[in-house]
Design a protein around this motif. Sequence first.
Motif, PDB file in Angstrom:
ATOM      1  N   ASP A   1      -1.649  -8.804  -6.747  1.00  0.00           N
ATOM      2  CA  ASP A   1      -2.629  -9.151  -8.218  1.00  0.00           C
ATOM      3  C   ASP A   1      -3.238  -8.048  -8.597  1.00  0.00           C
ATOM      4  O   ASP A   1      -3.256  -6.716  -8.059  1.00  0.00           O
ATOM      5  N   GLU A   2      -4.140  -8.130  -9.615  1.00  0.00           N
ATOM      6  CA  GLU A   2      -4.898  -6.914 -10.172  1.00  0.00           C
ATOM      7  C   GLU A   2      -5.896  -6.245  -9.153  1.00  0.00           C
ATOM      8  O   GLU A   2      -5.980  -5.123  -9.255  1.00  0.00           O
ATOM      9  N   GLU A   3      -6.479  -7.251  -8.509  1.00  0.00           N
ATOM     10  CA  GLU A   3      -7.495  -6.616  -7.595  1.00  0.00           C
ATOM     11  C   GLU A   3      -6.917  -5.649  -6.251  1.00  0.00           C
ATOM     12  O   GLU A   3      -7.181  -4.575  -6.218  1.00  0.00           O
ATOM     13  N   CYS A   4      -5.652  -5.990  -5.739  1.00  0.00           N
ATOM     14  CA  CYS A   4      -4.981  -5.211  -4.917  1.00  0.00           C
ATOM     15  C   CYS A   4      -4.436  -4.045  -5.780  1.00  0.00           C
ATOM     16  O   CYS A   4      -4.304  -2.927  -5.016  1.00  0.00           O
ATOM     17  N   SER A   5      -3.982  -4.139  -6.868  1.00  0.00           N
ATOM     18  CA  SER A   5      -3.424  -3.157  -7.755  1.00  0.00           C
ATOM     19  C   SER A   5      -4.553  -1.955  -8.005  1.00  0.00           C
ATOM     20  O   SER A   5      -4.173  -0.934  -7.794  1.00  0.00           O
ATOM     21  N   ARG A   6      -5.730  -2.210  -7.748  1.00  0.00           N
ATOM     22  CA  ARG A   6      -6.760  -1.417  -8.256  1.00  0.00           C
ATOM     23  C   ARG A   6      -6.878  -0.515  -6.918  1.00  0.00           C
ATOM     24  O   ARG A   6      -7.104   0.713  -6.842  1.00  0.00           O
ATOM     25  N   ILE A   7      -6.848  -1.318  -5.678  1.00  0.00           N
ATOM     26  CA  ILE A   7      -6.949  -0.634  -4.291  1.00  0.00           C
ATOM     27  C   ILE A   7      -5.798   0.180  -4.202  1.00  0.00           C
ATOM     28  O   ILE A   7      -5.982   1.391  -3.609  1.00  0.00           O
ATOM     29  N   VAL A   8      -4.617  -0.286  -4.512  1.00  0.00           N
ATOM     30  CA  VAL A   8      -3.375   0.690  -4.355  1.00  0.00           C
ATOM     31  C   VAL A   8      -3.553   1.870  -5.251  1.00  0.00           C
ATOM     32  O   VAL A   8      -3.045   3.105  -4.769  1.00  0.00           O
ATOM     33  N   GLU A   9      -4.140   1.672  -6.359  1.00  0.00           N
ATOM     34  CA  GLU A   9      -4.042   3.050  -7.281  1.00  0.00           C
ATOM     35  C   GLU A   9      -5.176   4.112  -6.801  1.00  0.00           C
ATOM     36  O   GLU A   9      -4.909   5.179  -6.828  1.00  0.00           O
TER      37      GLU A   9
ATOM     38  N   LEU B   1       0.902  -1.208  -0.202  1.00  0.00           N
ATOM     39  CA  LEU B   1      -0.018  -0.139   0.089  1.00  0.00           C
ATOM     40  C   LEU B   1       0.838   1.372  -0.071  1.00  0.00           C
ATOM     41  O   LEU B   1       0.248   2.273  -0.002  1.00  0.00           O
ATOM     42  N   THR B   2       2.072   1.318   0.043  1.00  0.00           N
ATOM     43  CA  THR B   2       3.017   2.316   0.053  1.00  0.00           C
ATOM     44  C   THR B   2       3.203   2.780  -1.606  1.00  0.00           C
ATOM     45  O   THR B   2       3.718   3.827  -1.755  1.00  0.00           O
ATOM     46  N   GLY B   3       2.654   1.948  -2.437  1.00  0.00           N
ATOM     47  CA  GLY B   3       2.867   1.985  -3.772  1.00  0.00           C
ATOM     48  C   GLY B   3       4.194   1.793  -4.544  1.00  0.00           C
ATOM     49  O   GLY B   3       4.364   1.873  -5.427  1.00  0.00           O
ATOM     50  N   LYS B   4       4.840   1.317  -3.805  1.00  0.00           N
ATOM     51  CA  LYS B   4       6.325   1.002  -4.232  1.00  0.00           C
ATOM     52  C   LYS B   4       6.498  -0.017  -5.157  1.00  0.00           C
ATOM     53  O   LYS B   4       7.574  -0.322  -5.885  1.00  0.00           O
TER      54      LYS B   4
ATOM     55  N   LEU C   1      -4.995  14.871  -1.438  1.00  0.00           N
ATOM     56  CA  LEU C   1      -4.689  15.271  -0.239  1.00  0.00           C
ATOM     57  C   LEU C   1      -3.421  16.022   0.146  1.00  0.00           C
ATOM     58  O   LEU C   1      -3.045  16.694   1.403  1.00  0.00           O
ATOM     59  N   GLY C   2      -2.204  15.680  -0.718  1.00  0.00           N
ATOM     60  CA  GLY C   2      -0.856  16.168  -0.677  1.00  0.00           C
ATOM     61  C   GLY C   2      -0.236  15.263   0.285  1.00  0.00           C
ATOM     62  O   GLY C   2       0.586  15.845   1.096  1.00  0.00           O
ATOM     63  N   ALA C   3      -0.748  13.952   0.571  1.00  0.00           N
ATOM     64  CA  ALA C   3      -0.133  13.268   1.736  1.00  0.00           C
ATOM     65  C   ALA C   3       0.634  11.935   0.880  1.00  0.00           C
ATOM     66  O   ALA C   3       0.652  11.963  -0.413  1.00  0.00           O
ATOM     67  N   SER C   4       1.002  11.098   1.605  1.00  0.00           N
ATOM     68  CA  SER C   4       1.701   9.906   0.873  1.00  0.00           C
ATOM     69  C   SER C   4       0.804   8.785   0.960  1.00  0.00           C
ATOM     70  O   SER C   4      -0.155   8.645   1.937  1.00  0.00           O
ATOM     71  N   PRO C   5       0.892   7.869   0.023  1.00  0.00           N
ATOM     72  CA  PRO C   5      -0.060   6.552  -0.072  1.00  0.00           C
ATOM     73  C   PRO C   5       0.248   5.621   1.184  1.00  0.00           C
ATOM     74  O   PRO C   5      -0.920   5.417   1.820  1.00  0.00           O
ATOM     75  N   LEU C   6       1.321   5.788   1.884  1.00  0.00           N
ATOM     76  CA  LEU C   6       1.629   5.223   3.152  1.00  0.00           C
ATOM     77  C   LEU C   6       0.664   5.827   4.363  1.00  0.00           C
ATOM     78  O   LEU C   6      -0.019   5.228   4.892  1.00  0.00           O
TER      79      LEU C   6
END
Length: 305
Positions: free
Chosen positions: A227-235, A199-202, A244-249
């Motif tokens: 996987d694809e499902e988790c990638s959709r959530i990460v995006e 979920l940090t997007g790295k 928000l001007g914040a980090s994904p973390l």
Amino acid sequence: MSRLGLGTMTWGEDTGPDEAAEQLRAFTGAGGTLVDTADVYGDGDAERILGHLLREHVAREDVVVATKSAIRRDGRYDGSRRHLIAALDASLERLGLEYVDLWHLHVNDPATPTEETLSALDEAVTSGRTRYVGVANHAGWQVAKAAAWQRAWPGRAPVVSAQVEYSLLRREVERELVPATVDAGAGLLPWSPLGRGVLTGKYRTGLPKGSRAANPRFADFVRPYLDEECSRIVESVVTAAEGLGASPLGVALTWVRDREGVAAPIVGARTAAQLAPALESEELTLPQEIRDALDDVSDMTAAHP
């Protein structure tokens, strides 16, 4: 006061004593108090390092020390009273402490009667080895059973906390475990609140050198969340962070921090530099519309690992 816990699973392996000292100083400097370890982390070295730091770098009274027992060195589960008490005594020796503040059953051992396992919790409290007790990696019905058993007779040690993996990528615990924990009056301590780092997007563009997914020891641990499902959530998390001007973390951590029943997400890092963004996210609050969007995209009726 920080609502985060500091995890030490990497201590004694990927994180050496000096780096651990930097982490602990940064964590307590940001108002953090709960430090979570276990007898199997680094084959006991995580506890040894923490004990040294409590003697040399941070005042014992400024830290809530939590440790876990129930996994033998050979990897087998052992919830017997004999093993648990011996394991706790060994933890106290490595930590150099007379007591820990919070002691968790690391796993449920189906081969040992529940009443025997829970009797070890009572002995640990009445003997002064720990102040409070909890469970980790238990199913919802197991949390409810343990909490009800401990409440059934005066003088038994109540279950005050439950550790479980919980993140935007792992929400099935909301079906039974979260309600069971809330009903028991116990605090939820989510581990891996950043979805094992995903979920940090790295991992959006590949496997960064030095990351867990690129490490043969941890690749299988991370792979289910790529996987694809988790990638959709990460995006979606990345989009929210940009707005928000914040980090994904920060967005992912704040989401789980503010969920029902959560007392403190446990965040682990290899270095103090990796820990810093988590500590900096303490003041972040997610607007309701972003919460709703993240809830929708990560709805637990969708496929999850």
